[in-house]
Design a protein around this motif. Structure first.
Motif, PDB file in Angstrom:
ATOM      1  N   ILE A 150      65.147  79.889   9.148  1.00 13.63           N
ATOM      2  CA  ILE A 150      64.626  79.272  10.562  1.00 13.63           C
ATOM      3  C   ILE A 150      65.975  78.517  10.908  1.00 13.63           C
ATOM      4  N   ALA A 151      66.889  78.030  10.017  1.00 17.09           N
ATOM      5  CA  ALA A 151      67.885  77.447  10.461  1.00 17.09           C
ATOM      6  C   ALA A 151      68.934  78.570  11.430  1.00 17.09           C
ATOM      7  N   ASP A 152      68.945  79.528  10.877  1.00 13.07           N
ATOM      8  CA  ASP A 152      69.769  80.434  11.657  1.00 13.07           C
ATOM      9  C   ASP A 152      69.117  81.003  12.653  1.00 13.07           C
ATOM     10  N   ALA A 153      67.749  80.791  12.784  1.00 15.50           N
ATOM     11  CA  ALA A 153      66.913  81.351  14.086  1.00 15.50           C
ATOM     12  C   ALA A 153      67.278  80.347  14.982  1.00 15.50           C
ATOM     13  N   ILE A 154      67.204  79.041  14.588  1.00 22.05           N
ATOM     14  CA  ILE A 154      67.554  78.106  15.690  1.00 22.05           C
ATOM     15  C   ILE A 154      69.019  78.334  16.327  1.00 22.05           C
ATOM     16  N   ARG A 155      69.949  78.430  15.407  1.00 15.48           N
ATOM     17  CA  ARG A 155      71.367  78.582  15.855  1.00 15.48           C
ATOM     18  C   ARG A 155      71.379  79.966  16.822  1.00 15.48           C
ATOM     19  N   SER A 156      70.769  80.907  16.313  1.00 16.25           N
ATOM     20  CA  SER A 156      70.796  82.290  17.233  1.00 16.25           C
ATOM     21  C   SER A 156      70.019  82.048  18.570  1.00 16.25           C
ATOM     22  N   TYR A 157      69.208  81.405  18.490  1.00 16.95           N
ATOM     23  CA  TYR A 157      68.414  81.151  19.868  1.00 16.95           C
ATOM     24  C   TYR A 157      69.249  80.412  20.735  1.00 16.95           C
ATOM     25  N   SER A 158      69.973  79.430  20.017  1.00 19.61           N
ATOM     26  CA  SER A 158      70.903  78.630  20.808  1.00 19.61           C
ATOM     27  C   SER A 158      71.994  79.380  21.777  1.00 19.61           C
ATOM     28  N   VAL A 159      72.267  80.700  21.330  1.00 19.87           N
ATOM     29  CA  VAL A 159      73.170  81.619  21.726  1.00 19.87           C
ATOM     30  C   VAL A 159      72.362  82.295  22.962  1.00 19.87           C
ATOM     31  N   THR A 160      71.280  83.046  22.488  1.00 20.32           N
ATOM     32  CA  THR A 160      70.609  84.031  23.289  1.00 20.32           C
ATOM     33  C   THR A 160      69.653  83.509  24.196  1.00 20.32           C
ATOM     34  N   GLY A 161      69.183  82.196  23.724  1.00 18.17           N
ATOM     35  CA  GLY A 161      68.071  81.735  24.766  1.00 18.17           C
ATOM     36  C   GLY A 161      66.959  82.818  24.550  1.00 18.17           C
ATOM     37  N   ASP A 193      73.412  65.519   7.221  1.00 19.86           N
ATOM     38  CA  ASP A 193      72.757  64.493   6.298  1.00 19.86           C
ATOM     39  C   ASP A 193      71.360  64.063   6.703  1.00 19.86           C
ATOM     40  N   PRO A 194      70.606  63.837   5.431  1.00 18.39           N
ATOM     41  CA  PRO A 194      69.136  63.409   5.930  1.00 18.39           C
ATOM     42  C   PRO A 194      68.871  62.320   6.484  1.00 18.39           C
ATOM     43  N   ILE A 195      67.788  62.211   7.313  1.00 20.92           N
ATOM     44  CA  ILE A 195      67.493  60.975   7.951  1.00 20.92           C
ATOM     45  C   ILE A 195      67.101  59.734   7.171  1.00 20.92           C
ATOM     46  N   ASP A 196      67.762  58.519   7.531  1.00 21.99           N
ATOM     47  CA  ASP A 196      67.606  57.497   6.454  1.00 21.99           C
ATOM     48  C   ASP A 196      66.848  56.336   7.275  1.00 21.99           C
ATOM     49  N   HIS A 197      66.499  55.210   6.590  1.00 24.83           N
ATOM     50  CA  HIS A 197      65.969  54.169   7.139  1.00 24.83           C
ATOM     51  C   HIS A 197      66.381  53.564   8.147  1.00 24.83           C
ATOM     52  N   GLY A 198      67.744  53.608   8.445  1.00 22.50           N
ATOM     53  CA  GLY A 198      68.436  53.282   9.453  1.00 22.50           C
ATOM     54  C   GLY A 198      68.190  53.736  11.044  1.00 22.50           C
ATOM     55  N   LEU A 199      68.114  55.080  10.826  1.00 22.57           N
ATOM     56  CA  LEU A 199      67.451  55.629  11.938  1.00 22.57           C
ATOM     57  C   LEU A 199      66.168  55.427  12.686  1.00 22.57           C
ATOM     58  N   ALA A 200      65.368  55.455  11.447  1.00 19.69           N
ATOM     59  CA  ALA A 200      63.951  55.077  11.817  1.00 19.69           C
ATOM     60  C   ALA A 200      64.011  53.528  12.430  1.00 19.69           C
ATOM     61  N   PHE A 254      62.147  64.484  13.646  1.00 22.31           N
ATOM     62  CA  PHE A 254      62.382  65.828  13.199  1.00 22.31           C
ATOM     63  C   PHE A 254      63.841  66.022  12.452  1.00 22.31           C
ATOM     64  N   SER A 255      64.292  66.694  11.381  1.00 19.18           N
ATOM     65  CA  SER A 255      65.308  66.573  10.702  1.00 19.18           C
ATOM     66  C   SER A 255      65.660  67.934  10.233  1.00 19.18           C
ATOM     67  N   LYS A 256      67.074  68.392  10.592  1.00 18.94           N
ATOM     68  CA  LYS A 256      67.553  69.780  10.064  1.00 18.94           C
ATOM     69  C   LYS A 256      67.591  69.512   8.444  1.00 18.94           C
ATOM     70  N   ASN A 267      51.628  55.474  11.288  1.00 14.46           N
ATOM     71  CA  ASN A 267      51.917  55.904  12.906  1.00 14.46           C
ATOM     72  C   ASN A 267      53.269  56.718  12.842  1.00 14.46           C
ATOM     73  N   TRP A 268      53.818  56.976  11.730  1.00 13.31           N
ATOM     74  CA  TRP A 268      54.747  57.743  11.532  1.00 13.31           C
ATOM     75  C   TRP A 268      54.499  59.390  11.063  1.00 13.31           C
ATOM     76  N   SER A 269      55.298  60.481  11.747  1.00 14.11           N
ATOM     77  CA  SER A 269      55.148  61.684  11.427  1.00 14.11           C
ATOM     78  C   SER A 269      56.521  62.247  11.059  1.00 14.11           C
ATOM     79  N   LEU A 270      56.858  62.760   9.862  1.00 17.64           N
ATOM     80  CA  LEU A 270      58.069  63.353   9.398  1.00 17.64           C
ATOM     81  C   LEU A 270      58.126  64.935   9.265  1.00 17.64           C
ATOM     82  N   PHE A 271      59.122  65.725  10.011  1.00 12.66           N
ATOM     83  CA  PHE A 271      59.124  66.904   9.910  1.00 12.66           C
ATOM     84  C   PHE A 271      60.571  67.555   9.437  1.00 12.66           C
ATOM     85  N   ASP A 272      60.523  68.411   8.676  1.00 13.08           N
ATOM     86  CA  ASP A 272      61.858  68.897   8.298  1.00 13.08           C
ATOM     87  C   ASP A 272      61.789  70.468   8.773  1.00 13.08           C
TER      88      ASP A 272
END
Length: 460
Positions: free
Chosen positions: A182-193, A400-407, A431-433, A447-452
């Motif tokens: 999934i990570a490299d697929a996202i990177r690859s899609y950012s090149v080819t569209g 870096d993982p998302i922390d309380h500050g960003l929330a 959403f977090s890589k 009221n919050w949803s988290l997705f990695d």
């Protein structure tokens, strides 16, 4: 070559051809998006006549068309003097046996004879209607197809029984092609569209770095000069358009910023921007809470991931690439690629939001898009006016993982979004890589949803 997806479009074409009576379809979309592949897949195992127009003199276009008709029906090529005779000949043959008749790159015919839509109008009204055959006009010049075939002023207006505006693959659709994790697929899609030709050029048994160097950074590769080729097929003098696309790809997104980066005055610039939008090379957006036509807070972005990549990394570094492409990749592209991918990641997360809405995992929202005002920005905002509900989401492609500050920051920024009543319902999504710090999910309410990335992979 393997044919991917397009199941909805194929079903639409198949249903139209199978139904009683005639069918007249219009298929159009940007170059390389897979229109010809779709039509050829549709025509497999069905009686058809496929004619590919070319940029050549009208009499030669007509001769080749008649030759194709004769060949399809195993007939001797007749002497034809005009397009009316050519369509009369086709009509005579269709009275004997039904066919799918595809005229590909139809705008090339209009370039040589702008009366072609009138001839086809007469053919549809007086001859095709009495058959069970299907006519398909296909073209890559979106502006020509929309004005000369679909437009109110066209003789063909109101005659079509269906149309397909073929779009590039979404990330969800492209996942069938991209076999990386999934990570490299996202990177690859950012090149080819999502352009099928670009997607299928990559060898997913090789690393993404290898694919970029082989298929994009090599001066002998198809993609090395692809954007210039696309613009030259559409525009007589593409230099200024190239400079605009490069400016936008490098982060100059407002009309004032684009004018400053290119030296093009605002008056002429608006016409260039409009043309690039008509060619579907630029997108204009406004904050999701604003009126699209009236808002002065517009931003532009390159409409295709590959073009955005090319204008960001290839065009500014041509000389160095010619000498040492691996040095350009290692020293310029690879260190900066996460910044490029981050924008693609936001788009993919927006796809995921719509998918979650369709599944019922998120409450429904009628509008979903970016929001900004001054220095404040939120990656994704969803609006549900009838329920006074708003969704606010951030997408982070960081190591870096998302922390309380960003929330906490997202919750604070919600107050800046002036929409709905004071007692509106607010829902938040992250959403977090790289996932989330321990304990964050427990400290947030319902009221919050988290997705990695694993979650995103399941959604897509």
């Amino acid at each position: 070559m393997t044919f991917y997806d397009r199941s909805d479009e194929l079903e639409s074409l198949q249903t139209a051809f199978s139904a009683p009576g005639h069918a007249f379809y219009v298929v159009y979309g940007r170059r390389r998006v897979g229109k010809t592949a779709l039509l050829k897949e549709f025509c497999v195992d069905r009686p058809h006549l496929y004619y590919l127009s070319a940029q050549e003199a009208e009499h030669r276009q007509r001769e080749k068309f008649v030759e194709q008709v004769a060949d399809s029906f195993d007939d001797r090529v007749p002497q034809i003097d005009g397009w009316d005779d050519a369509f009369d000949y086709l009509s005579d043959k269709l009275t004997v046996e039904d066919r799918i008749v595809v005229i590909d790159e139809f705008p090339y015919l209009i370039e040589e004879n702008d009366s072609l839509p009138s001839y086809i109008q007469a053919f549809v009204d007086e001859q095709l209607r009495d058959t069970d055959s299907m006519l398909v006009l296909c073209g890559s010049s979106v502006s020509t197809m929309e004005s000369e075939v679909l437009g109110h002023e066209s003789p063909l207006y109101g005659r079509r029984t269906g149309q397909i505006d073929l779009q590039p693959f979404s990330f969800q659709e492209a996942r069938a092609v991209i076999s990386y994790d999934i990570a490299d697929a996202i990177r690859s899609y950012s090149v080819t569209g999502g352009t099928p030709m670009y997607l299928t050029l990559f060898d997913y048994g090789q690393s993404l770095a290898k694919n970029i160097q082989t298929h994009v950074l090599s001066p002998t590769a198809i993609l090395y000069n692809e954007p210039e080729f696309l613009l030259r097929t559409e525009l007589r003098s593409p230099a200024r358009y190239l400079s605009i696309l490069e400016a936008v790809a490098l982060g100059h997104t407002t009309p004032n910023e684009i004018s400053g980066a290119t030296g093009i005055d605002s008056g002429p610039l608006s016409k260039y921007l409009q043309t690039l939008r008509q060619l579907r090379l630029l997108d204009r957006s406004v904050p999701v809470t604003a009126s699209g036509k009236k808002s002065k807070r517009s931003r532009y972005r390159v409409a295709d991931e590959f073009l955005r990549f090319w204008f960001r990394y290839v065009e500014p570094n041509r000389s160095s690439i010619e000498e040492a492409p691996s040095v350009v990749f290692d020293g310029t592209i690879e260190p900066d690629l996460p910044m490029h991918v981050a924008t693609t990641f936001e788009d993919i997360c927006e796809e995921a939001v719509w998918e979650l809405i369709r599944r019922g995992n998120l409450a429904p929202y009628s509008d979903v898009g970016r929001w900004w005002y001054g220095e404040e920005e939120i990656d994704i905002v969803g609006l549900a006016p009838t329920d006074d509900r708003i969704l606010l989401a951030e997408c982070k492609w960081t190591s870096d993982p998302i922390d309380h500050g960003l929330a906490a920051d997202l919750r604070a920024k919600a107050d800046s979004v002036r929409w709905g009543p004071n007692d509106r319902t607010e829902q938040f999504t992250l959403f977090s890589k790289s996932g989330f710090v321990d304990g964050l999910a427990d400290d947030l309410d319902d009221n919050w949803s988290l997705f990695d990335l694993d979650d995103l992979n399941q959604i897509i």
